[in-house]
Scaffold this active site. Structure first.
Site, mmCIF file in Angstrom:
data_model
loop_
_atom_site.group_PDB
_atom_site.id
_atom_site.type_symbol
_atom_site.label_atom_id
_atom_site.label_comp_id
_atom_site.label_asym_id
_atom_site.label_seq_id
_atom_site.Cartn_x
_atom_site.Cartn_y
_atom_site.Cartn_z
ATOM 1 N N GLY A 144 0.453 -1.227 -0.079
ATOM 2 C CA GLY A 144 -0.161 0.119 -0.336
ATOM 3 C C GLY A 144 0.909 1.618 -0.085
ATOM 4 O O GLY A 144 0.609 1.956 1.595
ATOM 5 N N ALA A 145 1.990 1.272 -0.871
ATOM 6 C CA ALA A 145 3.301 2.204 -0.650
ATOM 7 C C ALA A 145 2.918 3.186 -1.812
ATOM 8 O O ALA A 145 3.634 4.133 -1.966
ATOM 9 C CB ALA A 145 4.665 1.415 -1.279
ATOM 10 N N ASN A 146 1.919 3.408 -2.628
ATOM 11 C CA ASN A 146 1.602 4.689 -4.049
ATOM 12 C C ASN A 146 0.123 5.912 -2.840
ATOM 13 O O ASN A 146 0.557 6.550 -3.579
ATOM 14 C CB ASN A 146 0.690 3.679 -4.546
ATOM 15 C CG ASN A 146 -1.091 3.230 -3.801
ATOM 16 O OD1 ASN A 146 -0.837 2.637 -3.710
ATOM 17 N ND2 ASN A 146 -2.671 4.327 -4.485
ATOM 18 N N GLY A 149 -0.643 8.237 1.520
ATOM 19 C CA GLY A 149 -0.983 8.166 2.566
ATOM 20 C C GLY A 149 0.593 7.308 3.590
ATOM 21 O O GLY A 149 1.545 8.266 3.050
ATOM 22 N N GLY A 187 1.922 4.720 4.181
ATOM 23 C CA GLY A 187 2.487 4.325 2.591
ATOM 24 C C GLY A 187 3.407 4.966 2.562
ATOM 25 O O GLY A 187 5.072 4.275 2.366
ATOM 26 N N SER A 245 -4.020 -0.458 14.359
ATOM 27 C CA SER A 245 -4.339 0.602 15.417
ATOM 28 C C SER A 245 -4.910 1.146 16.416
ATOM 29 O O SER A 245 -5.393 -0.704 17.240
ATOM 30 C CB SER A 245 -5.600 1.337 14.384
ATOM 31 O OG SER A 245 -6.269 2.254 14.770
ATOM 32 N N TYR A 269 -13.350 -3.211 11.212
ATOM 33 C CA TYR A 269 -12.075 -2.787 11.573
ATOM 34 C C TYR A 269 -11.183 -2.996 12.336
ATOM 35 O O TYR A 269 -10.031 -2.857 12.604
ATOM 36 C CB TYR A 269 -12.006 -1.053 11.077
ATOM 37 C CG TYR A 269 -11.038 0.187 11.119
ATOM 38 C CD1 TYR A 269 -10.728 -0.483 10.458
ATOM 39 C CD2 TYR A 269 -10.402 0.504 12.198
ATOM 40 C CE1 TYR A 269 -9.050 0.455 9.911
ATOM 41 C CE2 TYR A 269 -9.735 1.457 11.839
ATOM 42 C CZ TYR A 269 -8.850 1.083 10.856
ATOM 43 O OH TYR A 269 -7.822 2.096 10.758
#
Length: 282
Positions: A10-12, A14, A16, A143, A167
């Site tokens: 998820g590095a694209n 935020g 990440g 979280s 979540y």
């Protein structure tokens, strides 16, 4: 000594992307795992503008598609001779509750099952690196919302499950997976940590309907920037082990410090149970 290599899911965007940018400046070689080729390419260009000397590679996989996860892990294991840090960063809060054909809530499937399978198929490379360096780290984004999770709901089709309960379950699973890794990999030189990044202003919750969604939008200006939210992940990826603490393997961190968890379901027994329940997916 060669530069260390880190893989970030998820590095694209935020957290990440902020984590990737910061580790690039610390001379890490980067592997970005993204679902979208286009968004991944944009992230690569952004990182290279920021740090032109960085070595960065993009791989694509959908964490909800286990065949693609296995394929990308195999590709990485063939292409790379070392992997020093794995940051399982990707995750989302579901806008609606949906289930996979085998009855597992979809965000749990992507957040836990997908990361479990990815980590499992990278273990040989991680162990090889640890045998050479004695220091490999797996970092799982969790979280403070793990307090809402319940182990009794894991892997079950519950029609009246709320999006926030789902979540919370995801984040509880991230912590239990971290404890499980520490127990399963004890003595290998691989250490695991879970992270609460704080309330971060990203696209988190952007699809959440109703009052809660409106509340998140109003609160967004008061939240941490992705750069500040990424600091604990960066600390755990790049700091000397003595700064993290030898006794904190499997631990939960916030604000770059070890913290107590706030859920009675976080036990060694439940970590072992989750590990065994997850193995059939590999």
């Amino acid at each position: 000594m060669k530069d260390k290599t880190v893989l970030i899911t998820g590095a694209n965007s935020g957290l990440g992307l902020a984590t990737a940018k910061a580790l690039a400046k610390k001379s890490f070689d980067l592997i970005l795992l993204c679902r979208s080729e286009k968004k991944g390419q944009d992230a690569m260009a952004d990182i290279q503008r920021d740090t032109p000397t960085v070595k960065v590679n993009l791989v694509t996989a959908d964490l909800a598609d286990l065949d693609s996860v296995r394929d990308v892990a195999r590709k990485i294991s063939q292409q790379y001779s070392r992997l020093d840090v794995l940051i399982n960063n990707a995750g989302y809060t579901p806008a609606t509750i949906e289930f996979t054909p085998d009855g597992i809530e979809k965000s749990f499937y992507a957040s836990h099952v997908g990361h479990f399978v990815l980590t499992w198929h990278l273990l040989d490379l991680l162990k090889k690196t640890a045998a050479e360096t004695g220091d490999v780290r797996i970092i799982n984004l969790s979280s403070a919302a793990h307090f809402m999770g319940k182990k009794a709901r894991f892997f079950r089709h519950i029609d009246n499950l709320s999006t926030w309960s789902a979540y919370g379950d995801d984040k509880l699973a991230n912590i239990l997976f971290t404890k499980g890794l520490a127990r399963q990999l004890d003595g290998t030189g691989i250490r695991s940590y879970s992270v609460h990044p704080g309330a971060v202003s990203t696209n988190f919750g952007s699809d959440t309907p109703g009052f809660v969604g409106q509340l998140l939008k109003v609160a967004s200006p008061l939240m941490r920037s992705p750069e500040k939210g990424a600091k604990t992940s960066i600390f755990l990826a790049a700091s000397p082990l003595k700064s993290i603490g030898d006794g904190n393997n499997g631990g939960y961190f916030a604000d770059s410090q070890s913290k107590a968890v706030s859920n009675r379901d976080v036990t060694d027994e439940n970590a072992d149970w989750l590990w065994e329940k997850s193995l059939p997916f590999v």
